[in-house]
Structures are given as structure tokens and as C-alpha cells.
Write a protein that holds these residues in place. Structure first.
Motif, short mmCIF file in Angstrom:
data_model
loop_
_atom_site.label_atom_id
_atom_site.label_comp_id
_atom_site.label_asym_id
_atom_site.label_seq_id
_atom_site.Cartn_x
_atom_site.Cartn_y
_atom_site.Cartn_z
N VAL A 178 0.86 -1.18 0.00
CA VAL A 178 0.00 0.00 0.00
C VAL A 178 0.90 1.24 0.00
O VAL A 178 1.91 1.28 0.70
N ARG A 179 0.54 2.22 -0.82
CA ARG A 179 1.36 3.41 -0.96
C ARG A 179 1.43 4.22 0.32
O ARG A 179 2.46 4.68 0.74
N ALA A 180 0.26 4.41 0.92
CA ALA A 180 0.23 5.22 2.14
C ALA A 180 -0.97 4.81 2.97
O ALA A 180 -2.01 4.45 2.43
N LYS A 224 4.09 11.39 -6.75
CA LYS A 224 4.72 10.08 -6.72
C LYS A 224 4.20 9.19 -7.84
O LYS A 224 4.63 8.04 -7.96
N CYS A 225 3.20 9.66 -8.59
CA CYS A 225 2.76 8.86 -9.74
C CYS A 225 2.10 9.75 -10.78
O CYS A 225 1.88 10.93 -10.55
N LYS A 226 1.80 9.18 -11.92
CA LYS A 226 1.23 9.91 -13.07
C LYS A 226 -0.13 10.53 -12.75
O LYS A 226 -0.49 11.59 -13.26
N ILE A 246 -2.38 20.00 -3.73
CA ILE A 246 -2.35 18.71 -3.02
C ILE A 246 -3.17 17.74 -3.84
O ILE A 246 -4.35 17.98 -4.12
N CYS A 247 -2.52 16.67 -4.26
CA CYS A 247 -3.22 15.68 -5.07
C CYS A 247 -4.16 14.88 -4.18
O CYS A 247 -3.79 14.48 -3.07
N ILE A 248 -5.39 14.68 -4.64
CA ILE A 248 -6.33 13.91 -3.82
C ILE A 248 -6.54 12.52 -4.39
O ILE A 248 -7.48 11.81 -4.05
N GLY A 249 -5.61 12.11 -5.24
CA GLY A 249 -5.73 10.81 -5.90
C GLY A 249 -5.64 9.62 -4.96
O GLY A 249 -6.25 8.58 -5.21
N CYS A 250 -4.90 9.75 -3.89
CA CYS A 250 -4.78 8.64 -2.94
C CYS A 250 -4.39 9.20 -1.58
O CYS A 250 -4.06 10.38 -1.48
#
Ligand code: FAD
Ligand code: SF4
Lengths: 419, 122, 495
Positions: A381-383, B35-37, B8-12
Motif C-alpha cells: 500500500v502506498r500510504a 509520486k505517480c502519473k 495537493i493531489c487527492i488521488g490517494c
């Protein structure tokens, strides 16, 4: 209403109760009653007018009322019997229910099985023990939400919000849109208590100041709130001298945590998990009392309603099966333990014989981790964050790898090596 | 001159702080911190055309329910949220209304309608 | 602005003023009680620990203290009084814990003194004190810390609900002819040769006698006519109420010298508070709680009952014990005619003032008579009040019956305390005008969610029953409105 032949009684008609009742009907239970103290089905969804519901369950971005209505319609279509404006006030160890309403008075009946779906309540000022005076204008974020979205009142126009839980952040945006000024959102932890989406779309979008590592140390005002004192906290969450500042405001909203509403469960002799505040259950969502199941926020506090619906469907299905068969064949034997950086895991016990989803939360935020379930599976898991629930699916096949006679299995959140 | 903007990316749950560089002509020159696309896609959208679904309530007339929950039928530009609220403050919803019924057509020429997100009966 | 004429003016609707008003209503007295708050019983009375003791177990009691004598006079009247007024009163007993052999001197002294006082200051029908050993203590109170080697058991200790008692006293006084004015604050007094002219926010009052029962504010009132010097020593004292779910941790009040106390309440909660020894002087009228006091109180409570937890606190507050002379200590009061102004009578009833109140009321009749007031018996005096229904306390059959009679009793409004709409409407009919007024009469909002759930619902019922809008509903009168604006009002104001 005749209640002597009820198969499944579901207590509480929020998203959890509705999903459980619908699934119980679908699974073959003849008479399913859905008991709700309000005038309509849907629970808290009615006051959650914001969107973000159903992204997983329906693959659509719905508002609370929209999400609710899909279930309300389905409940009526599948032949669930709603019992509205009815408050369950007693629950016996023998599944005897005592309830009151205005039409039938005091009702008692004993269904074949029960699903507990009473949801949760907000922590109040008392539980926090915030020093200061006791003026009007201190209310929980959820109560404010009800005033603003359902009753048609705005509690005040200069607002400080303590706690960065999702309801608090959502209310920061709602109050701003309604013309109030949110002076600050104050969070005692070094990170927000809700979803990132809400930090961005509720706070940043409206330039609402967020004070992390801060808390409210004093409430001022005799009749109505006049100000609050805010201070920075140290690593032990104790206020740091000299960092106090006073913020003038007329309202203090509290968004400082939710507590599963288990007073009835306790009456019924249901054993609770001290960490979740909800019942200890097996993967069918059965509690220690045979025929009593639980799902949704009464079991553990969820951040997404979609998971509430899924989990409660499981409880509803199990309750129907119990009602039809009169007992449960296999119950959980293997204890699931929370290991490194895992705060809790639901279900607390599993049988190891069927597909099982483990729901869990971590203690501390971490990046680049793997969740390890005993030695039968790991998942990168990434985070992870305490505010975001994790779900790990275990197939019956994977569980089959467990050694015969396994009594216990531990779930760990481990750092992944490498970069 | 190049300009930098942080999102702030809300992707994860990672919530990467992504710094976007914009060159002197206003064109996107680079991303940093994601940290990712997924992060690039999100930030690009937030930079060029940030949109939000406006959800709110309107006052009612002729119903025992004081308010009706409403939403935009699709996301609208973020800058029009406050203006949208000003429009909604003047609207009075009359029953009967069902989820999806249009309450205000084409809000502020955004092409999105304000629709009921709850039911309203008298 | 109106002008009221009355023979006796009672200033303050706390337990003191209320008990005096009710006692006066036995006679054909022309008396008026004024209270600045929106409701009675919301001063010191609200903050009391609700412990009813006869002083049998309290070493600070002395026969030369007026306060002790008033308690001895008042306490035998307390239970019958509660019965007449149909308010709860329950004997729970107390245990003064002893930690070690050296600590035994204290109980021995108490037992000896009890023998001396029994039948003299204390009524002879009162139960004797008893020493219980470690095993009995463990059996009776398994959750009390194991370090204690025994305890002095006083079976006479009781708990009640002082606010409900105050409300019932005032209701009864009103019924028997006493005039009661709420939200009426005395602002100034002028003494004439024949009587007093009193200014309030609601007009003026002419009267011949004044009874100063203003609780924390007795000094301020006395100053208005230079009646007395009250050197006030406001002792700040902290108390916290715990969730009913831990209400069963102990069955009796427990305390230890120099430490705190933990006790059941009459409503099935537990509360803990700081014992007088460790209380601090506060800024007068500053009712804000502070962290230090809260932490100390919790630590003390945990010494007695280790399972007491901060997580179970549902409410906490600070009250003041006002006394006149720091040297004498907290067991003295000021009840009597002013040294300088005739017919101006102070009734600063001290600690434990709830216990003393019935005694103070009786004594007040003597004082007034000696000051020249002529009192004839009120032939229509009716001593009884009937408590409003308490739904959660009824049997299933009674619940059914009540709902059949009035369906509003089938609508549960407060889930934590199981309070119905029927009870709330009845509380309003009986005079509740605010959220707190409803709360102290029938408990919605007293539970673990502290009104989070029922607040909006009680607000709506209050607005409906009083014929006002919901934003006009207050928590406790004055500017204490919970809802400041109507929906969209702030947006329209911007345009
Ligand atoms: C923490 C604590 C614990 C206690 N525990 C106990 C106990 O266990 N047992 C016991 O017997 N006693 C106890 N006491 C003592 C007891 O509570 C008091 O002695 C008693 O309540 C005093 O009542 P009162 O009527 O004098 O004052 P109050 O209750 O304060 O009443 C005075 C009233 O006067 C009104 N007033 C003031 N100024 C004006 C004005 N200008 N015009 C009009 N109205 C005015 C106020 O609003 C108030 O309602 C305790 C006290 C404290 C603080
Ligand atoms: S950039 Fe990628 S890793 Fe970073 S928050 Fe967005 S989705 Fe997550």
C-alpha cells in the motif's frame, strides 16, 4: 402492526439498516421490519447534502439524500416493512425488543434475528473536558449540520471548528457558502482527521486556516460564545505555554470523533471491542449473542458510506440465514489480532472457511507499507492514514492455506524496504 | 518568468504536494513532488479548469420541510460557487419536486442546472 | 416599567430563597421573590454535590457554628419535605476510607463524637456510624482501591436533586400565594425609614422587609444599602458527572481525608469532585473550569476509585462556596438581620446550604416575626406538589397507559435519557422557558451526548409551545440563543 412472526428486525434505518434489511429480504427472510425513530428512512443521509457518496458502490458521485433514496426505494420494492417513529428502548439477552411509538404505545416482540444498525453519535464537549465557561453556541458539527441543512438555521457567523474530522471540514465549507466566516479549523494532531479530498475542497478552496498541532484551551463568554483561546500542543498533546492566542467568534463547532451508539447492545449482553467501541463480530457480523448481528457505524466508524452498505448487507444476509435455519452453523474460531501499526481489525474472529473482507485502521500515518495477514498474504500500500479505512480481501482459497487448528492470526502494517 | 504553484493531489491517501511550473508564456513546464502519473493528471485539471459540484439547500414554500437539498447537475467552475449561492438564496422551491427535477436551469450560464437532490412534498 | 408593592421581598431564587418563600406561604404573607435568571435554582444550587448529610460524619461541624445548627435543624425536615413536594430523595450511605493504621485516629474520633452528639444535636432516630473492615469494604465496594483498610460507614447520607427541589418549592410557594418574578434583577436599593425602594430591570418594588438570598451575590446586594460587610472568599470547586454506563462502579458515596469524593447521583450517574481541603480561591463569579483543577479532581477521584476515567466524563462545572470568614472555614454562614439596617435580613446559607435550607426557612419566620412582621396562618396552604411523569421510570404497563392517554409520550425526543415529547411539553406547561429550564425539569440533554441529538428537537418543541421562533429560544435566558440566524439570512445581508 402484528409483530409476533418477525424474522429479522433491523434497528436503525440509516444506510446500514436499509442495506441490511434489503439484503435480508433478498436472502429469503419473509418478514423484515426496519425500526427507525425518525419519520422517514435514511438516517443521517438526509442532512448530508454534500456529494461524494456512492463513488464505489454505484460508481457515481451522489449526495447523501440521493444515495439514501436509492436504498429507500429499494427497501420498499423488496418488501421491507418500515416501522417509523418508533424508538427501541430495550433489548434483552433473549432478543426481546421493547420499543415505543405514538400509535401502538409500548411494543414488545421477539424476532428470530436482529441486526444492530444504530449508527454512532458525536463526542461532546463534556467528553473533551474543554476548560472555560458554558455559554450557548458550542455545538457538535453534526448538530450544526442538521440546523443548517434540514431545519434552516445558521448557528452563527464567526465560527471556529475544533477537530478536522470529515463532518467538521464539510461544515466549514457549508457555513462559508451560507455566508458565515470560518476563522479556523483547529486540529490537535499533526495531520487532519478526515479525507484529503475534504481538506482540499472544503478548506483550501475557501482559504480557511487550518491549525495542526493546536487545540482549544479555553472557551470564553457568559451567555453566548465570545471567543476561544487556541494554543499549540507538544508531542504529548499538552498546550505549550506562550503559544496561546484568542480568536473572537460566536460559535464553536466540535468535530472530535464519533462513538458507536451501543447502549442497546450493552443491554443485550453484546460484548464490545474497547478499541472500536462496537461489538466484537465474526465474518458474518454475528456478535457473541446468537442471532444478533451488527453492521455500519454501530460496529466501527467508517469514512465511506459505500463500505457501510456492503458490510451491513453481510449482516443482513447472515441474519436472514439465522432466521431461516434457527441457528448459525459455523462461527468464527480464529481470532484476528491487530499487530504492528494496526489499531483494529473487524471482524475480530473468522472461520477461515469463506471469502472474508478485513476492515482495518492504522494507528499512525505511514508511507510505502505492506499489510501482512499472518503468512497467507501481503499487499503493498502506498500510504496509510488513521482516517482512511483499509480493506483487505481474503479468498476462501487463501484462507485454506492456514494450518489446521490455527487459533490466531495477526495483521501487521510493515515498512517496505527499498527506496 | 516562470511561476510555481502548489497543489495537493487527492488521488490517494498519500496526498502528494505537487509543484507545477508554468513558463513565461503560461504553458505548463513541469511537475514535481507527485509520486505517480495520477498526480499530473489531477494537477493539470486543477490548474486549467478546476471544477466542483455545488451542493446546498434552498428555502421552500408550501411545504412543512423548511429546506430542499439541491446540487448542480454537473461540476461548475470553482470560482462561481459563491455567486451560485447568491442565486440560490433567492430561490423558493415549491412542492412537489423529485430528485433530479430542475430547480434553476443553466445556473449563471455554466450549462449546469440546479436540480433537487431530495424529494419535496407538501 | 411597573411598580410592585409587597411586604416581604426575597432576592434570589436559589434553594435558600425558595425554601424561605415556601415557608412564608404557610402564612398569609404578602411576599415576592425575584430572580435575575430565566429560571430558579440556577445559581450555586445548580452546582451543589447534592449530598444530604446531617454532619454526623463531618468533623468540621461544631455546635457553636450557626451553620451546623441550621443543618441539624434542617436535615430532619428534608426527607418529609421531598416527599411532600414529590421530588426524589435517596439514602445511599457514605464511606470515609481509611488508608493505614495511623489514619485510624480519624474514624475513632468520628465515632466518639457521634456518641456525644446522638440525641443531642443529632436526632435520636438517626442510624449510628459503623466501622467496616477491609473485607466488608471489598464486598460492598469492589471498585474502591484495594489499598484502603476499612471505612467509617454513615448510613444516613442521602442524595437528592437540589434544582428540582428548588423548582418544586417555588411552584408550591406560588400556588400558595407568593408572587414570583423571573428575569428580574435587583439593581439598586434605597433604605427609607419605613421600608425599601428597590430598582430592578423590570421596574421598581416597594417593600418593608428584604431577605437577601442572592447566593454568590449576597455581598453585592448588601452593599447596595450598606447593610453589611461581606468579605467574600469564593472557593472554587470543580465537579464532573460521569456517564450512566459507569453508574454502577460504586453504590455509596466514598471519600477520604485530603482527597476527593466520588458518589452516585440520584439519577444513576456518578460524579466526583474536589474535597474542600484542596479547593482554591477563585475570582468571584468566574465559573470557567480550568485544566489544573480538572486534572487534580480526576487524580483524586482515581485514588479512591481507580476505574474512574476521563473518557466517561459527560459534563463538568465549577461552583463557588461563598463564606464570610476564611479563618472560621467553610462551615459557617450568615443568616440574620443586618447589624446596620433593620428589616434587612441576610440569608447567605453557606455549606452545606441545601441541607440547611429547611432550617434556614424556619428560622427566617422567627426573625421576621421578631422584626415586627405579623403573620397569620394561611388557611388554604396546600403543602403538596405532584412530580411530572418520568417516562423512563415507568413500568411497561404504565408506559402503555400514558401513551394511550397522550400519544406525545410515545415520541422519544432524548435518546440518552429516554425523555418523551409529552414530558417536555409538560415541563414547559409547568414553567420551563429555556433549554436549561426543560433540561433541569425532565433531563433531555443531561445524557452522554449532552443535547447533540435532542437539542434541535427540544428547540423546536419550545418554539412551538411558546409561540416564538426557533432563533428566539435560549439556553438560559438573556443573550444565550443557540441559533443566531435564519437560513440564507447571512447571504441576503451580503447583497
Ligand atoms: C461545588 C459545591 C458543592 C456543594 N455540595 C453541597 C452538598 O452536597 N450538600 C449541600 O447541602 N450543599 C452543598 N453545597 C452548598 C449549596 O449548594 C449552597 O449552600 C446553596 O445552593 C446556596 O443556595 P442559595 O440559595 O444561597 O444560593 P443560589 O443557589 O446561588 O441562589 C441565589 C440566587 O439569587 C439570584 N440573584 C443573585 N443576584 C440577584 C439580583 N441582584 N437580583 C435577583 N436575583 C439575584 C441568583 O441568580 C441565584 O439564582 C455545595 C456548593 C458547591 C459550590
Ligand atoms: S500523485 Fe499519485 S501518489 Fe501522489 S497523491 Fe496523487 S495519486 Fe497519490
Amino acid at each position: 402492526m402484528k409483530l409476533h412472526d418477525v424474522d429479522v428486525a433491523v434497528i436503525g434505518a440509516g444506510p446500514a439498516g436499509m442495506a441490511a434489511a434489503i439484503r435480508a429480504r433478498e436472502a429469503g427472510a419473509e418478514k423484515v421490519v426496519l425500526m427507525e425513530r425518525a419519520e422517514e428512512l435514511g438516517g443521517l443521509l438526509h442532512q448530508c447534502v454534500h456529494n461524494g457518496f456512492g463513488l464505489l458502490y454505484f460508481n457515481e458521485d451522489l449526495t447523501g439524500p440521493e444515495y439514501g433514496h436509492r436504498f429507500i426505494e429499494k427497501a420498499l420494492d423488496t418488501g421491507v416493512t418500515p416501522l417509523l417513529e418508533t424508538m427501541v428502548v430495550r433489548l434483552g439477552e433473549d432478543r426481546q425488543i421493547g420499543a415505543v411509538n405514538t400509535k401502538e404505545g409500548f411494543i414488545t416482540f421477539r424476532p428470530k434475528s436482529i441486526v444492530l444498525a444504530m449508527g454512532c453519535r458525536e463526542r461532546s464537549r463534556g467528553a473533551l473536558n474543554i476548560p472555560g465557561t458554558r455559554p450557548a453556541g458550542v455545538l457538535t458539527a453534526g448538530t450544526a449540520q442538521r440546523y443548517v441543512n434540514v431545519e434552516g438555521f445558521v448557528p452563527g457567523k464567526k465560527v471556529v471548528i475544533l477537530g478536522s474530522g470529515d463532518i467538521g471540514m464539510i461544515m466549514a465549507r457549508r457555513l462559508t457558502l451560507e455566508g458565515a466566516r470560518v476563522e479556523a479549523v483547529v486540529e490537535i494532531l499533526p495531520y487532519i482527521g478526515g479525507l484529503i479530498r475534504n481538506e482540499v475542497q472544503c478548506l483550501h478552496d475557501f482559504d480557511i486556516p487550518l491549525f495542526l498541532n493546536h487545540t482549544v484551551t479555553q472557551i470564553h463568554g457568559e451567555e453566548r460564545v465570545e471567543a476561544v483561546t487556541v494554543a499549540q500542543v507538544n508531542g504529548n498533546r499538552q498546550p505549550v505555554a506562550g503559544t496561546q492566542r484568542t480568536i473572537a467568534c460566536d460559535t464553536l463547532l466540535l468535530s472530535v470523533g464519533l462513538i458507536p451508539e451501543n447502549e442497546l447492545s450493552i443491554m443485550a449482553g453484546v460484548r464490545l471491542d474497547p478499541v472500536t467501541g462496537g461489538a466484537r463480530v465474526d465474518e458474518t457480523r454475528q456478535t457473541n449473542i446468537p442471532g444478533v448481528f451488527a453492521g455500519g457505524n454501530v460496529l466501527h466508524v467508517h469514512d465511506l458510506v459505500d463500505n457501510v452498505s456492503w458490510e451491513s448487507e453481510m449482516a443482513g444476509e447472515s441474519a436472514a440465514r439465522f432466521a431461516l435455519e434457527g441457528k448459525q452453523k459455523e462461527s468464527g474460531k480464529i481470532v484476528v489480532r491487530a499487530g504492528r501499526n494496526i489499531r483494529y481489525v473487524v471482524p475480530q474472529t473468522i472461520s477461515g472457511r469463506r471469502d472474508t473482507t478485513l476492515y482495518m485502521r492504522v494507528n499512525e500515518p505511514e508511507e510505502t507499507v505492506r499489510i501482512k495477514v499472518g503468512d497467507i498474504m501481503t499487499k503493498g500500500v502506498r500510504a496509510v492514514k488513521p482516517s482512511e479505512m483499509l480493506k483487505i480481501e481474503l479468498s476462501a482459497e487463501k484462507l485454506g492455506k492456514l494450518r489446521e487448528g490455527t487459533k490466531e492470526i495477526t495483521v501487521d502494517c510493515e515498512k517496505r524496504g527499498g527506496k | 518568468m516562470a511561476q510555481k504553484k502548489t497543489f495537493i493531489c487527492i488521488g490517494c491517501p498519500l496526498g502528494c504536494r505537487v509543484t507545477l511550473t508554468i513558463d513565461g508564456k503560461g504553458a505548463v513546464a513541469g511537475f514535481a513532488g507527485n509520486k505517480c502519473k495520477e498526480g499530473e493528471k489531477y494537477v493539470l485539471e486543477e490548474y486549467t479548469n478546476p471544477v466542483r459540484t455545488l451542493t446546498a439547500t434552498v428555502l421552500t414554500e408550501g411545504s412543512s420541510q423548511p429546506l430542499l437539498a439541491v446540487r448542480t447537475s454537473r461540476p461548475i467552475v470553482k470560482t462561481k460557487l459563491a455567486e451560485g449561492m447568491a442565486v440560490l438564496a433567492k430561490v423558493r422551491a415549491r412542492p412537489p419536486l423529485k430528485i433530479g427535477d430542475v430547480v434553476v436551469p443553466n445556473l449563471l450560464d455554466t450549462g449546469a442546472d440546479i436540480v433537487a437532490s431530495g424529494n419535496l412534498s407538501s | 416599567m411597573s411598580r410592585v408593592e409587597t411586604e416581604v421581598l426575597i432576592i434570589g431564587g436559589g434553594i435558600g430563597g425558595a425554601a424561605i418563600a415556601r415557608e412564608l406561604s404557610r402564612y398569609t404573607a404578602d411576599a415576592t421573590l425575584v430572580e435575575k435568571g430565566a429560571d430558579v435554582g440556577q445559581g450555586i444550587t445548580k452546582y451543589s454535590s447534592t449530598i444530604m448529610c446531617q454532619g454526623a460524619n463531618v468533623l468540621e461541624f461544631r455546635s457553636e457554628y450557626h451553620n451546623s445548627r441550621l443543618v441539624w435543624a434542617g436535615m430532619p425536615l428534608m426527607e418529609p419535605l421531598c416527599r411532600e413536594l414529590d421530588v426524589p430523595f435517596k439514602r445511599i450511605g457514605s464511606l470515609e476510607l481509611v488508608e493505614n493504621q495511623a489514619g485510624m485516629r480519624h474514624p475513632e474520633k468520628m465515632m466518639r463524637r457521634f456518641k456525644d452528639w446522638h440525641g443531642k444535636y443529632l436526632p435520636s432516630d438517626i442510624e449510628p456510624l459503623q466501622f467496616i473492615d477491609r473485607d466488608t469494604l471489598r464486598a460492598w465496594e469492589p471498585n474502591v482501591d484495594k489499598k484502603y483498610i476499612g471505612a467509617v460507614y454513615d448510613p444516613n447520607i442521602a442524595v437528592n436533586d437540589p434544582v428540582r427541589l428548588t423548582i418544586a418549592l417555588v411552584d408550591n410557594a406560588k400556588k400558595n400565594g407568593i408572587n414570583v418574578l423571573l428575569e428580574t434583577e435587583v439593581l439598586d436599593i434605597k433604605a427609607g425609614t419605613d421600608g425599601f425602594e428597590v430598582w430592578t430591570n423590570n421596574g421598581s418594588i416597594a417593600c418593608r422587609y428584604i431577605i437577601n438570598a442572592a447566593g454568590e451575590y449576597v455581598g453585592k446586594i448588601a452593599q447596595m444599602v450598606d447593610a453589611d460587610d461581606f468579605a467574600m472568599y469564593p472557593v472554587k470547586s470543580y465537579q464532573a458527572v460521569l456517564d450512566k454506563k459507569v453508574g454502577g462502579l460504586i453504590n455509596r458515596m466514598v471519600l477520604a481525608t485530603g482527597s476527593g469524593m466520588v458518589s452516585p447521583t440520584i439519577h444513576g450517574n456518578l460524579f466526583f469532585g474536589i474535597s474542600p481541603g484542596s479547593q482554591r480561591l477563585g475570582k468571584a463569579h468566574d465559573h470557567s473550569t480550568d485544566k489544573k483543577l480538572a486534572d487534580t479532581a480526576l487524580r483524586h477521584a482515581q485514588e479512591l476509585v481507580p476505574a474512574v476515567s476521563a473518557a466517561d466524563i459527560i459534563n463538568s462545572f465549577v461552583g463557588f462556596i461563598v463564606f464570610r470568614n476564611f479563618e472560621i472555614g467553610w462551615h459557617e454562614c450568615t443568616v440574620g438581620v443586618s447589624r446596620w439596617v433593620p428589616r434587612f435580613i441576610n440569608a447567605s446559607i453557606g455549606f452545606p446550604g441545601i441541607c440547611a435550607a429547611p432550617g434556614v426557612a424556619k428560622e427566617m419566620i422567627d426573625i421576621l416575626t421578631r422584626q415586627g412582621l405579623r403573620l397569620a396562618e394561611n388557611p388554604r396552604f396546600d403543602p403538596y406538589e405532584k412530580a411530572m411523569p418520568d417516562f423512563s421510570d415507568l413500568s411497561d404497563e404504565e408506559k402503555k397507559e400514558l401513551i394511550a392517554r397522550d400519544p406525545r409520550y410515545g415520541h422519544v425526543v432524548c435518546r440518552c435519557e429516554t425523555v418523551t415529547e409529552g414530558e417536555i411539553v409538560e415541563a414547559i406547561r409547568r414553567g420551563a422557558r429555556t433549554l436549561d429550564g426543560v433540561k433541569f425539569r425532565c433531563r433531555p440533554g443531561m445524557g452522554r451526548c449532552q443535547g447533540g441529538f435532542c437539542g434541535p428537537r427540544v428547540t423546536r418543541i419550545l418554539a412551538r409551545e411558546l409561540g416564538i421562533s426557533e432563533e428566539e429560544v435560549t439556553k438560559k435566558g438573556g443573550e444565550s440563543r443557540n441559533l443566531l440566524y435564519k437560513g440564507k439570512e447571512l447571504l441576503e445581508a451580503h447583497q
